[in-house]
Design a protein around this motif. Structure first.
Motif, mmCIF file in Angstrom:
data_model
loop_
_atom_site.group_PDB
_atom_site.id
_atom_site.type_symbol
_atom_site.label_atom_id
_atom_site.label_comp_id
_atom_site.label_asym_id
_atom_site.label_seq_id
_atom_site.Cartn_x
_atom_site.Cartn_y
_atom_site.Cartn_z
ATOM 1 N N TRP A 22 -118.214 48.514 -30.906
ATOM 2 C CA TRP A 22 -117.018 49.138 -31.491
ATOM 3 C C TRP A 22 -117.410 50.250 -32.463
ATOM 4 O O TRP A 22 -116.828 51.342 -32.457
ATOM 5 C CB TRP A 22 -116.188 48.056 -32.164
ATOM 6 C CG TRP A 22 -114.889 48.493 -32.761
ATOM 7 C CD1 TRP A 22 -113.897 49.228 -32.150
ATOM 8 C CD2 TRP A 22 -114.426 48.215 -34.084
ATOM 9 N NE1 TRP A 22 -112.853 49.418 -33.009
ATOM 10 C CE2 TRP A 22 -113.146 48.803 -34.206
ATOM 11 C CE3 TRP A 22 -114.948 47.513 -35.154
ATOM 12 C CZ2 TRP A 22 -112.386 48.712 -35.373
ATOM 13 C CZ3 TRP A 22 -114.200 47.420 -36.309
ATOM 14 C CH2 TRP A 22 -112.944 48.012 -36.409
ATOM 15 N N LEU A 23 -118.416 49.983 -33.299
ATOM 16 C CA LEU A 23 -118.897 51.020 -34.214
ATOM 17 C C LEU A 23 -119.441 52.216 -33.435
ATOM 18 O O LEU A 23 -119.159 53.372 -33.776
ATOM 19 C CB LEU A 23 -119.980 50.467 -35.145
ATOM 20 C CG LEU A 23 -119.542 49.423 -36.167
ATOM 21 C CD1 LEU A 23 -120.769 48.864 -36.892
ATOM 22 C CD2 LEU A 23 -118.526 49.969 -37.148
ATOM 23 N N ASP A 24 -120.214 51.951 -32.390
ATOM 24 C CA ASP A 24 -120.751 53.034 -31.556
ATOM 25 C C ASP A 24 -119.632 53.862 -30.942
ATOM 26 O O ASP A 24 -119.663 55.096 -30.977
ATOM 27 C CB ASP A 24 -121.635 52.476 -30.436
ATOM 28 C CG ASP A 24 -122.985 51.972 -30.914
ATOM 29 O OD1 ASP A 24 -123.384 52.268 -32.064
ATOM 30 O OD2 ASP A 24 -123.641 51.255 -30.137
ATOM 31 N N ALA A 25 -118.627 53.179 -30.370
ATOM 32 C CA ALA A 25 -117.504 53.876 -29.728
ATOM 33 C C ALA A 25 -116.703 54.689 -30.741
ATOM 34 O O ALA A 25 -116.128 55.727 -30.397
ATOM 35 C CB ALA A 25 -116.592 52.867 -29.019
ATOM 36 N N SER A 26 -116.690 54.222 -31.987
ATOM 37 C CA SER A 26 -115.965 54.921 -33.053
ATOM 38 C C SER A 26 -116.801 56.029 -33.694
ATOM 39 O O SER A 26 -116.320 56.738 -34.580
ATOM 40 C CB SER A 26 -115.539 53.925 -34.139
ATOM 41 O OG SER A 26 -114.650 52.958 -33.619
ATOM 42 N N VAL A 28 -119.376 55.816 -35.743
ATOM 43 C CA VAL A 28 -119.515 55.520 -37.161
ATOM 44 C C VAL A 28 -120.997 55.292 -37.452
ATOM 45 O O VAL A 28 -121.661 54.519 -36.749
ATOM 46 C CB VAL A 28 -118.711 54.241 -37.523
ATOM 47 C CG1 VAL A 28 -118.939 53.837 -38.954
ATOM 48 C CG2 VAL A 28 -117.233 54.462 -37.257
ATOM 49 N N THR A 146 -109.353 47.988 -30.126
ATOM 50 C CA THR A 146 -109.164 49.117 -29.202
ATOM 51 C C THR A 146 -108.913 50.411 -29.973
ATOM 52 O O THR A 146 -108.932 51.481 -29.384
ATOM 53 C CB THR A 146 -108.003 48.862 -28.221
ATOM 54 O OG1 THR A 146 -106.769 48.810 -28.946
ATOM 55 C CG2 THR A 146 -108.215 47.577 -27.427
ATOM 56 N N GLN A 147 -108.668 50.299 -31.275
ATOM 57 C CA GLN A 147 -108.457 51.461 -32.142
ATOM 58 C C GLN A 147 -109.784 51.829 -32.814
ATOM 59 O O GLN A 147 -110.656 50.980 -32.969
ATOM 60 C CB GLN A 147 -107.402 51.146 -33.208
ATOM 61 C CG GLN A 147 -106.034 50.830 -32.631
ATOM 62 C CD GLN A 147 -105.456 52.025 -31.903
ATOM 63 O OE1 GLN A 147 -105.421 53.137 -32.427
ATOM 64 N NE2 GLN A 147 -105.013 51.822 -30.673
ATOM 65 N N PRO A 148 -109.927 53.054 -33.253
ATOM 66 C CA PRO A 148 -111.167 53.439 -33.935
ATOM 67 C C PRO A 148 -111.360 52.669 -35.250
ATOM 68 O O PRO A 148 -110.396 52.267 -35.899
ATOM 69 C CB PRO A 148 -110.986 54.936 -34.221
ATOM 70 C CG PRO A 148 -109.890 55.391 -33.333
ATOM 71 C CD PRO A 148 -109.020 54.192 -33.070
ATOM 72 N N PHE A 149 -112.616 52.514 -35.623
ATOM 73 C CA PHE A 149 -112.979 51.836 -36.854
ATOM 74 C C PHE A 149 -112.226 52.415 -38.055
ATOM 75 O O PHE A 149 -111.759 51.690 -38.923
ATOM 76 C CB PHE A 149 -114.496 51.969 -37.069
ATOM 77 C CG PHE A 149 -114.976 51.439 -38.386
ATOM 78 C CD1 PHE A 149 -115.303 50.101 -38.535
ATOM 79 C CD2 PHE A 149 -115.103 52.283 -39.492
ATOM 80 C CE1 PHE A 149 -115.750 49.602 -39.756
ATOM 81 C CE2 PHE A 149 -115.552 51.798 -40.711
ATOM 82 C CZ PHE A 149 -115.875 50.455 -40.842
ATOM 83 N N HIS A 150 -112.128 53.728 -38.121
ATOM 84 C CA HIS A 150 -111.490 54.385 -39.259
ATOM 85 C C HIS A 150 -110.042 53.935 -39.438
ATOM 86 O O HIS A 150 -109.570 53.814 -40.575
ATOM 87 C CB HIS A 150 -111.562 55.903 -39.105
ATOM 88 C CG HIS A 150 -112.962 56.416 -39.115
ATOM 89 N ND1 HIS A 150 -113.699 56.549 -37.962
ATOM 90 C CD2 HIS A 150 -113.777 56.785 -40.135
ATOM 91 C CE1 HIS A 150 -114.903 57.003 -38.270
ATOM 92 N NE2 HIS A 150 -114.985 57.142 -39.577
ATOM 93 N N ALA A 151 -109.334 53.676 -38.335
ATOM 94 C CA ALA A 151 -107.948 53.212 -38.439
ATOM 95 C C ALA A 151 -107.889 51.849 -39.101
ATOM 96 O O ALA A 151 -107.011 51.583 -39.949
ATOM 97 C CB ALA A 151 -107.310 53.155 -37.051
#
Length: 160
Positions: A22-26, A28, A146-151
């Motif tokens: 998830w971090l990679d996809a975001s 971050v 499914t949402q970005p980490f920042h959200a």
């Protein structure tokens, strides 16, 4: 020293892998904190627990995440008191915010974040022989993987 059930260990690794993905996809910046005993200074062994990830927030600093594969028990998340106290020592010594990332044990897109500071204010309970703190699900911050980490981070800050 008690041995951890290999299935629980595998679930933990899977949760950590999902969090990393998830971090990679975001996109971050993050570091995995290697967990071998030699990564802790000898005088502090047994007194601190390392989180699993250090996440960089550009222009702000670091936030530490300890990833857990967690199930609910009667509507609460249970946290081992010794582990909470050792993470609190880490947070104090390194002046970092620590957040538990509680991922479902069998996958899925919903997770929960729990601030270490929120656990420190809870009463201690005994579950079997183990002292724990129990956090009601309603006090955890829901996270949509499914949402970005920042959200998720903005949501956590808004609820603080």
């Amino acid at each position: 020293m008690s041995r951890i059930d290999p299935q629980l260990t595998q679930r933990g690794f899977a949760a950590e892998r999902s969090f990393r993905d998830w971090l990679d996809a975001s996109v971050v910046p993050h570091l995995y904190v290697e967990q071998s005993p030699v990564t802790v200074p000898a005088p502090l062994r047994g007194q601190i627990k390392r989180p699993d990830y250090l996440v960089g927030l550009p222009g702000v600093g670091l936030v530490a995440f300890d990833v857990k594969s967690k199930e609910l028990f009667n509507g609460t998340f249970l946290f081992d008191l010794d582990e909470v106290r050792r993470l609190e020592t880490f947070a104090r010594l390194f002046h970092l915010t620590v957040i538990f990332a509680c991922l479902p044990p069998y996958g899925g897109d919903r997770a929960y974040w729990v601030r270490l500071a929120d656990l420190l204010a809870l009463p201690v309970e005994k579950r079997g022989l183990t002292p724990v703190v129990a956090l009601p699900l309603a006090q955890a911050v829901p996270v949509d993987l499914t949402q970005p980490f920042h959200a998720a981070l903005v949501q956590l800050i808004a609820l603080a």
